[in-house]
Write a protein that holds these residues in place. Structure first.
Motif, short mmCIF file in Angstrom:
data_model
loop_
_atom_site.label_atom_id
_atom_site.label_comp_id
_atom_site.label_asym_id
_atom_site.label_seq_id
_atom_site.Cartn_x
_atom_site.Cartn_y
_atom_site.Cartn_z
N ASP A 8 0.83 -1.20 0.00
CA ASP A 8 0.00 0.00 0.00
C ASP A 8 0.87 1.26 0.00
N ARG A 9 1.92 1.25 0.78
CA ARG A 9 2.82 2.41 0.81
C ARG A 9 3.54 2.59 -0.52
N ARG A 10 3.92 1.49 -1.15
CA ARG A 10 4.57 1.57 -2.46
C ARG A 10 3.61 2.14 -3.50
N ILE A 11 2.39 1.66 -3.47
CA ILE A 11 1.37 2.16 -4.40
C ILE A 11 1.13 3.65 -4.16
N ALA A 12 1.02 4.02 -2.90
CA ALA A 12 0.79 5.44 -2.57
C ALA A 12 1.97 6.30 -3.04
N ARG A 13 3.19 5.81 -2.83
CA ARG A 13 4.38 6.57 -3.27
C ARG A 13 4.41 6.70 -4.79
N ARG A 15 1.80 6.60 -6.88
CA ARG A 15 0.75 7.55 -7.27
C ARG A 15 1.17 8.98 -6.97
N GLU A 16 1.79 9.17 -5.83
CA GLU A 16 2.27 10.51 -5.45
C GLU A 16 3.30 11.01 -6.46
N ASN A 19 1.43 11.89 -9.68
CA ASN A 19 0.70 13.16 -9.52
C ASN A 19 1.63 14.36 -9.50
N HIS A 53 -2.21 2.60 -12.89
CA HIS A 53 -2.93 3.45 -11.94
C HIS A 53 -3.99 4.33 -12.59
N ASP A 67 -9.12 14.49 -5.98
CA ASP A 67 -8.29 14.30 -4.79
C ASP A 67 -8.04 15.63 -4.08
N LYS A 71 -9.47 16.68 -0.38
CA LYS A 71 -8.53 17.05 0.68
C LYS A 71 -8.81 18.46 1.18
#
Length: 190
Positions: A8-13, A15-16, A19, A53, A67, A71
């Protein structure tokens, strides 16, 4: 379970990174000239990873907008119900902290897409929370909603486009007074 958290952290990184790369490119050149290859190269990832993604750059654009708007409104919901000006101030602080995104959205040729999405979010929130008693009693509800949402979005555009000439605190106080005059309860909005 620990593996899922790492994934999950890898996916979030990832995507970040996508973006961030997209927003940097968006602030540098026209949307139509941005390619998936440009985004992948800037994010230092494989082109196929972008497609894992996002469907395409339009999907990425839409999800970036969603997003940021989510936020933005979440940033003010952590305030106490009695801290009305504080809640509004947190929205303006969010704009200030994310000025690259909002400036890019407001200065690019695709501004209308962002503005429409922001208007939808603000309009739906106001629609749910407007008080049609008091000074609004004899008014058309839809007219008040459209006027207030347009005014708020326009004010945010003006503030960002003019390099934020007032602090978030001043903006919050002034917007609060405007909401108050029109029987719109900002804490109910948030």
């Amino acid at each position: 379970m620990e593996t899922a958290a790492k994934t999950d952290r890898r996916i979030a990184r990832t995507r970040e990174a996508i973006n961030k790369a997209f927003l940097e490119l968006f602030s540098e050149k026209e949307f139509e000239k941005i390619t998936i290859n440009d985004i992948a190269e800037r994010a230092n990832i494989n082109r196929g990873t972008v497609y894992l993604h996002y469907t395409d750059k339009y999907d990425l654009f839409d999800k970036c907008i969603d997003d940021q708007l989510n936020k933005m409104f979440l940033s003010c919901t952590t305030k106490e119900k009695t801290d009305l000006i504080g809640a509004l101030e947190s929205i303006f602080i969010y704009y200030e902290e994310n000025v690259q995104f909002f400036s890019s959205m407001l200065s690019n040729q695709r501004t209308s897409v962002f503005r429409e999405r922001m208007m939808q979010v603000v309009t739906s929130i106001i629609k749910e929370r407007i008080d049609m008693m008091g000074s609004n009693k004899d008014m058309d509800k839809e007219l008040i909603i459209q006027f207030t949402a347009s005014a708020f979005v326009g004010l945010v555009e003006w503030w960002i486009s003019n390099q934020m000439p007032h602090t978030p605190q001043i903006m919050a106080e002034q917007v609060w007074k405007l909401f108050e005059r029109n029987d719109i309860h900002p804490m109910d909005l948030l």
